[in-house]
Enzyme design. Structure first.
Site, PDB file in Angstrom:
ATOM      1  N   ASP A 208      -5.162  -3.825   4.315  1.00  0.00           N
ATOM      2  CA  ASP A 208      -5.265  -2.654   5.189  1.00  0.00           C
ATOM      3  C   ASP A 208      -6.674  -2.576   5.768  1.00  0.00           C
ATOM      4  OD1 ASP A 208      -6.802  -1.706   3.131  1.00  0.00           O
ATOM      5  OD2 ASP A 208      -5.358  -0.194   2.475  1.00  0.00           O
TER       6      ASP A 208
ATOM      7  N   ARG B 218       0.309   2.006   0.567  1.00  0.00           N
ATOM      8  CA  ARG B 218       0.334   0.822  -0.301  1.00  0.00           C
ATOM      9  C   ARG B 218       0.426   1.198  -1.781  1.00  0.00           C
ATOM     10  NH1 ARG B 218      -3.027  -2.019  -2.646  1.00  0.00           N
ATOM     11  NH2 ARG B 218      -2.605  -3.968  -1.586  1.00  0.00           N
TER      12      ARG B 218
ATOM     13  N   LYS C 131      -5.335  12.691  -5.585  1.00  0.00           N
ATOM     14  CA  LYS C 131      -4.337  11.818  -4.941  1.00  0.00           C
ATOM     15  C   LYS C 131      -4.132  10.547  -5.765  1.00  0.00           C
ATOM     16  CE  LYS C 131      -5.731   8.869  -1.612  1.00  0.00           C
ATOM     17  NZ  LYS C 131      -5.329   7.473  -1.901  1.00  0.00           N
ATOM     18  N   ASN C 132      -5.238   9.940  -6.175  1.00  0.00           N
ATOM     19  CA  ASN C 132      -5.121   8.632  -6.822  1.00  0.00           C
ATOM     20  C   ASN C 132      -4.632   8.716  -8.256  1.00  0.00           C
ATOM     21  OD1 ASN C 132      -5.794   7.446  -4.476  1.00  0.00           O
ATOM     22  ND2 ASN C 132      -7.934   7.046  -5.012  1.00  0.00           N
TER      23      ASN C 132
END
Ligand code: EPU
Length: 423
Positions: free
Chosen positions: A118, A94, A22-23
């Site tokens: 967050d 974000r 994902k990152n």
């Protein structure tokens, strides 16, 4: 509202296959903005955050096709994309802020909603902004938006990061590849995801030296080309499966993984008593007894990843002994221990330290996931708790774990999604 019902007690056994990180993939998607034309990204995880980033790129004028069966994304970037990332998408994810660098360097303007903090911390952007300013951008903030502008191309500069921030390194590398002249980024992040994006940028025609070290030297070029690139496998998902195998006293083989991206985490699991076999395409983790507790200190790569901290707190909660866990990246990441305490975990926090005293068993309860990794940690705890744990906040887990429930089921876990009326 969806929840996960997890009945504890089954050891996880079998194989799982990772998809891309994902990152990494979110930044690779943003990097396609640097070149007009059609780029293809493969090994793409089927997660909510990829859909949000795809929607953001569409709003900027790109065509995005996501072929889930082949795990690929085809992104066609126009000659002149739009330059505004709206709050409604940035607030959902974000990481949307990673379009800032590519937009300002290619178009001379980027309006990106400020993501705010967050559930894991305050998450500043000062290093992104300082670096862009050094490269000649004017950066202001108005009505909740960061406005970055440059007349003509950005210019190469020397930037020393106060902290090896993943996001700031990515913003500045993406800005530097089309800037005029040489940019040197010192104290840069060295995560495998940084290497992945630098490799993709090099394939697009960027001149980057020092990839994988803490000094990146980028010489700007006039234009970049579209690319086909395979996303690096998700080391955090890999580490989550490894911790789950140890906690449940199971035997799990993780395929399509790079064990070397997870060296410290796997060593920690070996310290707990697990058997670890590194394989050509991944690793196998097996455990036949209660784990020993193990101390953890989160640090930028190659240190222990903060994104595995909640999972290792969950592990320590059922381990034999006491462990000191130190969180150095996100000040609020310990918030989830209040939920873990609902399962009977004995965790005391003080600032950025947590003392975890292992219990021989946890007892099921309703709990709420407040972020992706907290969600993963709570599911892992549910896998070893007595009774049925209900995990709320499933949307957080869906943001980062592709096919989590089917994979858990395939490994023998008693877990299912359920729909409940809103509380
Ligand atoms: N920071 C600043 N100013 C900045 C940038 C960062 O103060 O300008 C601080 C942050 O507040 C934080 C620390 O520096 O305390 C590290 O932040 P970093 O920039 O390295 O993290 P990030 O890029 O915001 C990414 C991942 C996180 C992961 C961290 C650290 C993405 C989308 N997110 O965040 O992943 O924890 O790197 O490895 O890549 C997750 O997947 O659950 C997650 C939170």
């Amino acid at each position: 509202m969806e929840v996960l019902r997890v009945v504890g007690g089954s050891p996880l056994r079998g194989e799982v296959r990772l998809t891309g990180a994902k990152n990494s993939v979110l930044k690779l998607m943003a990097a396609t903005l640097l070149a007009p034309g059609t780029s293809t990204i493969t090994n793409v995880p089927d997660i909510l955050d990829v859909e949000i980033m795809a929607e953001l790129l569409r709003r900027l004028g790109c065509e995005v096709g996501h072929d889930v069966p082949s795990s690929s994304l085809v992104i066609t970037v126009p000659e002149r994309p739009d330059h505004r990332a709206d709050y409604d998408l940035v607030r959902r994810m974000r990481a949307s802020v990673c379009v800032l660098g590519p937009l300002v360097t290619r178009l001379g303007a980027a309006d990106v909603a400020l993501p705010g903090g967050d559930n894991i911390g305050s998450r500043g952007l000062d290093m992104h902004i300082d670096g862009l300013r050094r490269m000649g951008a004017q950066v202001t903030s108005e009505h909740g938006y960061l406005l970055a502008q440059s007349e003509g191309r950005l210019t190469g500069a020397s930037v020393w990061l106060d902290f090896p921030s993943v996001g700031a390194t990515e913003t500045l590398v993406m800005a530097a590849v089309l800037a005029d002249g040489e940019t040197v980024i010192d104290n840069a992040a060295r995560e495998p995801e940084i290497i992945d994006i630098c490799t993709m940028l090099q394939q697009m025609g960027a001149a980057i030296d020092g990839v994988g070290t803490s000094t990146l030297t980028v010489v700007g070029v006039d234009a970049l080309n579209p690319v086909q690139h395979e996303t690096v496998p998700d080391r955090i998902v890999a580490g989550t499966w490894a911790a789950a195998a140890v906690m449940t006293r199971g035997d799990v083989t993780v395929r399509n993984a790079h064990a070397e991206h997870l060296s410290i985490a796997l060593e920690k699991l070996a310290t707990c008593g697990a058997d670890i076999d590194v394989l050509p395409d991944g690793f196998r983790v097996s455990m036949d007894r209660r784990p020993q507790s193990v101390d953890i200190v989160t640090l930028p790569y190659p240190g222990f990843p903060t994104d595995l901290q909640p999972q290792f707190i969950a592990l320590n909660a059922i381990a034999d002994g006491a462990a000191l866990v130190t969180e150095n990246l996100f000040e609020a990441r310990f918030r989830f221990v209040q939920e873990l305490a609902r399962l009977g975990a004995d965790v005391r926090t003080d600032g950025h330290h947590a003392l975890v005293r292992g219990r021989s068993c946890l007892s099921a309860a309703p709990v709420e996931a407040t972020d992706i990794r907290a969600g993963a940690g709570l599911v892992l705890a549910g896998l070893v708790a007595e009774g049925e744990t209900t995990v709320y906040g499933v949307g957080h887990i869906d943001r980062g774990y592709a096919g989590f429930v089917p994979s858990l089921e395939a490994l023998g876990a008693d877990v299912r999604r359920d729909v409940v009326s809103d509380r």
